[in-house]
Enzyme design. Structure first.
Site, PDB file in Angstrom:
ATOM      1  N   TYR A   1     -38.320  55.293  87.098  1.00 29.05           N
ATOM      2  CA  TYR A   1     -37.005  55.314  86.438  1.00 29.05           C
ATOM      3  C   TYR A   1     -37.116  54.852  84.991  1.00 29.05           C
ATOM      4  CZ  TYR A   1     -32.438  53.479  84.969  1.00 29.05           C
ATOM      5  OH  TYR A   1     -31.301  53.186  84.252  1.00 29.05           O
TER       6      TYR A   1
ATOM      7  N   LYS B   1     -36.542  56.833  81.385  1.00 27.17           N
ATOM      8  CA  LYS B   1     -35.539  56.423  80.395  1.00 27.17           C
ATOM      9  C   LYS B   1     -36.219  56.106  79.052  1.00 27.17           C
ATOM     10  CE  LYS B   1     -31.697  55.862  80.807  1.00 27.17           C
ATOM     11  NZ  LYS B   1     -30.542  56.795  80.660  1.00 27.17           N
TER      12      LYS B   1
ATOM     13  N   THR C   1     -31.229  51.636  79.043  1.00 27.73           N
ATOM     14  CA  THR C   1     -31.309  50.440  79.873  1.00 27.73           C
ATOM     15  C   THR C   1     -32.305  49.416  79.322  1.00 27.73           C
ATOM     16  OG1 THR C   1     -32.056  49.706  82.062  1.00 27.73           O
ATOM     17  CG2 THR C   1     -32.947  51.774  81.305  1.00 27.73           C
ATOM     18  N   ASP C   2     -32.086  48.158  79.681  1.00 24.06           N
ATOM     19  CA  ASP C   2     -33.036  47.090  79.339  1.00 24.06           C
ATOM     20  C   ASP C   2     -34.409  47.322  79.980  1.00 24.06           C
ATOM     21  OD1 ASP C   2     -32.181  46.632  81.967  1.00 24.06           O
ATOM     22  OD2 ASP C   2     -31.434  44.599  81.604  1.00 24.06           O
ATOM     23  N   GLU C   3     -34.429  48.099  81.083  1.00 22.25           N
ATOM     24  CA  GLU C   3     -35.652  48.189  81.893  1.00 22.25           C
ATOM     25  C   GLU C   3     -36.821  48.839  81.149  1.00 22.25           C
ATOM     26  OE1 GLU C   3     -34.944  49.282  85.962  1.00 22.25           O
ATOM     27  OE2 GLU C   3     -32.875  48.606  85.859  1.00 22.25           O
TER      28      GLU C   3
HETATM   29  P1  NAD Z   1     -24.836  56.909  88.253  1.00 27.26           P
HETATM   30  O1  NAD Z   1     -26.050  57.228  89.055  1.00 27.26           O
HETATM   31  O2  NAD Z   1     -23.704  56.182  88.883  1.00 27.26           O
HETATM   32  O3  NAD Z   1     -24.221  58.248  87.632  1.00 27.26           O
HETATM   33  C1  NAD Z   1     -25.003  59.258  87.075  1.00 27.26           C
HETATM   34  C2  NAD Z   1     -24.119  60.479  86.894  1.00 27.26           C
HETATM   35  O4  NAD Z   1     -24.923  61.509  86.280  1.00 27.26           O
HETATM   36  C3  NAD Z   1     -23.595  61.068  88.209  1.00 27.26           C
HETATM   37  O5  NAD Z   1     -22.242  61.426  88.063  1.00 27.26           O
HETATM   38  C4  NAD Z   1     -24.469  62.306  88.414  1.00 27.26           C
HETATM   39  O6  NAD Z   1     -23.806  63.337  89.149  1.00 27.26           O
HETATM   40  C5  NAD Z   1     -24.751  62.717  86.983  1.00 27.26           C
HETATM   41  N1  NAD Z   1     -25.979  63.502  86.844  1.00 27.26           N
HETATM   42  C6  NAD Z   1     -27.198  63.224  87.377  1.00 27.26           C
HETATM   43  N2  NAD Z   1     -28.077  64.181  87.032  1.00 27.26           N
HETATM   44  C7  NAD Z   1     -27.408  65.072  86.252  1.00 27.26           C
HETATM   45  C8  NAD Z   1     -27.780  66.266  85.582  1.00 27.26           C
HETATM   46  N3  NAD Z   1     -29.024  66.747  85.657  1.00 27.26           N
HETATM   47  N4  NAD Z   1     -26.840  66.914  84.864  1.00 27.26           N
HETATM   48  C9  NAD Z   1     -25.562  66.441  84.788  1.00 27.26           C
HETATM   49  N5  NAD Z   1     -25.152  65.327  85.421  1.00 27.26           N
HETATM   50  C10 NAD Z   1     -26.067  64.643  86.141  1.00 27.26           C
HETATM   51  O7  NAD Z   1     -25.396  56.122  86.979  1.00 27.26           O
HETATM   52  P2  NAD Z   1     -24.751  54.943  86.139  1.00 27.26           P
HETATM   53  O8  NAD Z   1     -25.067  53.667  86.795  1.00 27.26           O
HETATM   54  O9  NAD Z   1     -23.353  55.294  85.811  1.00 27.26           O
HETATM   55  O10 NAD Z   1     -25.635  55.028  84.817  1.00 27.26           O
HETATM   56  C11 NAD Z   1     -25.223  55.804  83.696  1.00 27.26           C
HETATM   57  C12 NAD Z   1     -26.237  55.624  82.583  1.00 27.26           C
HETATM   58  O11 NAD Z   1     -26.311  54.242  82.222  1.00 27.26           O
HETATM   59  C13 NAD Z   1     -27.658  56.026  82.973  1.00 27.26           C
HETATM   60  O12 NAD Z   1     -28.243  56.665  81.872  1.00 27.26           O
HETATM   61  C14 NAD Z   1     -28.359  54.710  83.255  1.00 27.26           C
HETATM   62  O13 NAD Z   1     -29.727  54.807  82.980  1.00 27.26           O
HETATM   63  C15 NAD Z   1     -27.656  53.802  82.274  1.00 27.26           C
HETATM   64  N6  NAD Z   1     -27.615  52.370  82.640  1.00 27.26           N
HETATM   65  C16 NAD Z   1     -27.126  51.985  83.853  1.00 27.26           C
HETATM   66  C17 NAD Z   1     -27.037  50.632  84.167  1.00 27.26           C
HETATM   67  C18 NAD Z   1     -26.460  50.159  85.477  1.00 27.26           C
HETATM   68  O14 NAD Z   1     -26.440  48.944  85.728  1.00 27.26           O
HETATM   69  N7  NAD Z   1     -25.962  51.038  86.322  1.00 27.26           N
HETATM   70  C19 NAD Z   1     -27.492  49.674  83.244  1.00 27.26           C
HETATM   71  C20 NAD Z   1     -27.989  50.110  82.012  1.00 27.26           C
HETATM   72  C21 NAD Z   1     -28.036  51.448  81.721  1.00 27.26           C
HETATM   73  P1  TYD Z   2     -30.567  47.102  91.376  1.00 27.54           P
HETATM   74  O1  TYD Z   2     -29.089  46.952  91.576  1.00 27.54           O
HETATM   75  O2  TYD Z   2     -31.288  48.195  92.070  1.00 27.54           O
HETATM   76  O3  TYD Z   2     -30.817  47.141  89.802  1.00 27.54           O
HETATM   77  P2  TYD Z   2     -32.223  47.062  88.968  1.00 27.54           P
HETATM   78  O4  TYD Z   2     -33.372  47.035  89.860  1.00 27.54           O
HETATM   79  O5  TYD Z   2     -32.149  48.320  88.177  1.00 27.54           O
HETATM   80  O6  TYD Z   2     -32.084  45.810  88.161  1.00 27.54           O
HETATM   81  O7  TYD Z   2     -31.244  45.737  91.805  1.00 27.54           O
HETATM   82  C1  TYD Z   2     -30.877  44.510  91.196  1.00 27.54           C
HETATM   83  C2  TYD Z   2     -31.791  43.441  91.740  1.00 27.54           C
HETATM   84  O8  TYD Z   2     -31.524  43.276  93.132  1.00 27.54           O
HETATM   85  C3  TYD Z   2     -33.264  43.812  91.633  1.00 27.54           C
HETATM   86  O9  TYD Z   2     -34.024  42.635  91.384  1.00 27.54           O
HETATM   87  C4  TYD Z   2     -33.592  44.351  93.012  1.00 27.54           C
HETATM   88  C5  TYD Z   2     -32.684  43.543  93.931  1.00 27.54           C
HETATM   89  N1  TYD Z   2     -32.229  44.225  95.159  1.00 27.54           N
HETATM   90  C6  TYD Z   2     -32.347  43.602  96.389  1.00 27.54           C
HETATM   91  O10 TYD Z   2     -32.844  42.464  96.486  1.00 27.54           O
HETATM   92  N2  TYD Z   2     -31.913  44.258  97.497  1.00 27.54           N
HETATM   93  C7  TYD Z   2     -31.380  45.505  97.445  1.00 27.54           C
HETATM   94  O11 TYD Z   2     -31.028  46.070  98.513  1.00 27.54           O
HETATM   95  C8  TYD Z   2     -31.256  46.135  96.174  1.00 27.54           C
HETATM   96  C9  TYD Z   2     -30.670  47.525  96.058  1.00 27.54           C
HETATM   97  C10 TYD Z   2     -31.680  45.458  95.050  1.00 27.54           C
END
Ligand code: NAD
Ligand code: TYD
Length: 339
Positions: A150, A154, A123-125
């Site tokens: 988080y 990561k 992630t960018d975070e």
């Molecule tokens: P998500 O929370 O929707 O899904 C995570 C999945 O991992 C779930 O199916 C969960 O059951 C599984 N999981 C959790 N712990 C586990 C373990 N110990 N063993 C096996 N499986 C396990 O997450 P997502 O949004 O799909 O994110 C996927 C990846 O992408 C993550 O690594 C996250 O850091 C990264 N990412 C997400 C975003 C975003 O916007 N969602 C952006 C950048 C990077």
């Molecule tokens: P989120 O979807 O949790 O992603 P991230 O924090 O990983 O970027 O949140 C996106 C943005 O929205 C972040 O600035 C937090 C804000 N946010 C709210 O304002 N209200 C909410 O209920 C949530 C979940 C997020």
């Protein structure tokens, strides 16, 4: 080609499996997922009984199941993670176990099984927070500066991947991606939470004044980038994946959602801010464009519109989640205290 996808029952992992099936119909896919609250096999019910697809329920932090699942895999793509910042503030331990220990177990197994490529989804975070009044964009050379449990977990996992490349020559690549949106996103993150709350007649809880800034990428664009990196990416390299549009404030994207849904702005409810809330993320995506010729397909407006439409058209999917006790407990714990 045999792929081990970890975390394939979650949001991005399940979209990636759909992408693989569509673009590589001869791919053999093993999905290893613990099925935490975020894992949902409904996302993949199209493949029940499909001989190209195997599901294994298991934890990436358990070497035995990981070694079994990795047998014969050419490629591993790790999506498995605890992924929500707000939950990491309540309970950091699960983030360290899955994101750090889990990654190390996967890396050990990838070495043992001599996989051709290990791809780590990050992630960018991990790069921290940019000041709101700054036009800075991070590059792949920017220093790590994670600020939430988080992003710290990561960042640790990214460092382990880099260490296994340098120390053991593991053929590994990393992507750091902007915020994704699209189908199958658990309704705890901003977009699915906002859209489903509106569809239920509720308000959108906006942290602070909604001034925080993010980049929003349609999940299919993330999938196309990972697929390309598996084919053409250079081992040891990190690639940023982000949309072409400029970063936008939460308030701006929420207003877009309200407009698409023909709802007034009084459906916004400002609530207390997230502790340590990162102000802004912005990635420079020139490396992946220049070196691998990747391009995002969707504009911001298309990304938002497609996401709103999916939640409108798939109410059964998210209502089941929102009706669960797990979700109700989380919502109460996270939002009741913010009012
Ligand atoms: P998500 O929370 O929707 O899904 C995570 C999945 O991992 C779930 O199916 C969960 O059951 C599984 N999981 C959790 N712990 C586990 C373990 N110990 N063993 C096996 N499986 C396990 O997450 P997502 O949004 O799909 O994110 C996927 C990846 O992408 C993550 O690594 C996250 O850091 C990264 N990412 C997400 C975003 C975003 O916007 N969602 C952006 C950048 C990077
Ligand atoms: P989120 O979807 O949790 O992603 P991230 O924090 O990983 O970027 O949140 C996106 C943005 O929205 C972040 O600035 C937090 C804000 N946010 C709210 O304002 N209200 C909410 O209920 C949530 C979940 C997020």
């Amino acid at each position: 080609m045999k792929y081990l996808i970890t975390g394939g029952a979650g949001f991005i992992g399940s979209n990636f499996i759909h992408y693989l099936v569509e673009h590589h119909p001869d791919a053999e896919i093993v999905n290893l997922d613990k099925l935490t609250y975020a894992g949902n096999l409904e996302n993949l019910k199209a493949y029940e009984g499909d001989l190209r697809y195997t599901f294994i329920k298991g934890d990436i932090a358990e070497p035995k199941v990981v070694n079994e699942a990795m047998n014969g895999a050419d490629v591993v793509v790790n999506f498995a993670a605890e992924s929500h910042v707000d939950r990491s503030i309540h309970e950091p331990a699960a983030f360290v176990r899955t994101n750090v220990l889990g990654t190390q177990v996967l890396l050990d197994a990838a070495l043992r099984h001599k996989v051709k490529r290990y791809h780590h989804v990050s992630t960018d975070e991990v790069y921290g927070s940019i000041a709101l009044n700054s036009d800075e964009k991070w590059t792949e050379q920017s220093p790590y500066n994670p600020r939430s449990p988080y992003s710290a977990s990561k960042a640790a996992s990214d460092h382990l991947v880099r260490a296994y490349f340098h120390t053991y020559s593991l053929s590994a690549t990393i992507t750091n991606c902007a915020n994704n949106i699209g189908p199958y996103m658990y309704p705890e993150k901003l977009f699915p939470l906002a859209i489903t709350n509106l569809l239920e007649g509720k308000k959108i809880p906006v942290y602070g004044q909604g001034q925080h800034v993010r980049e929003w990428l349609y999940v299919e664009d993330h999938c196309s980038a990972i697929d390309l990196i598996l084919q053409k990416g250079k081992p040891g390299e990190t690639y940023f994946v982000s949309p072409d549009n400029e970063p936008v404030s939460n308030l701006e994207v929420i207003k877009k959602i309200l407009k698409l849904m023909n709802l007034p702005e009084d459906r916004i409810e400002f609530v207390a801010d997230r502790p340590g809330h990162d102000e802004k993320y912005a990635l420079d995506n020139n490396k992946i464009k220049r070196e691998l010729d990747w391009k995002p397909k969707y504009s911001l407006d298309e990304t938002v519109r497609l996401t709103v439409e999916w939640y409108k058209n798939n109410q059964e999917w998210w209502k089941k989640i929102k009706d669960s006790q797990e979700y109700k407990n989380y919502y109460q714990k996270q939002y009741d205290v913010l009012k």
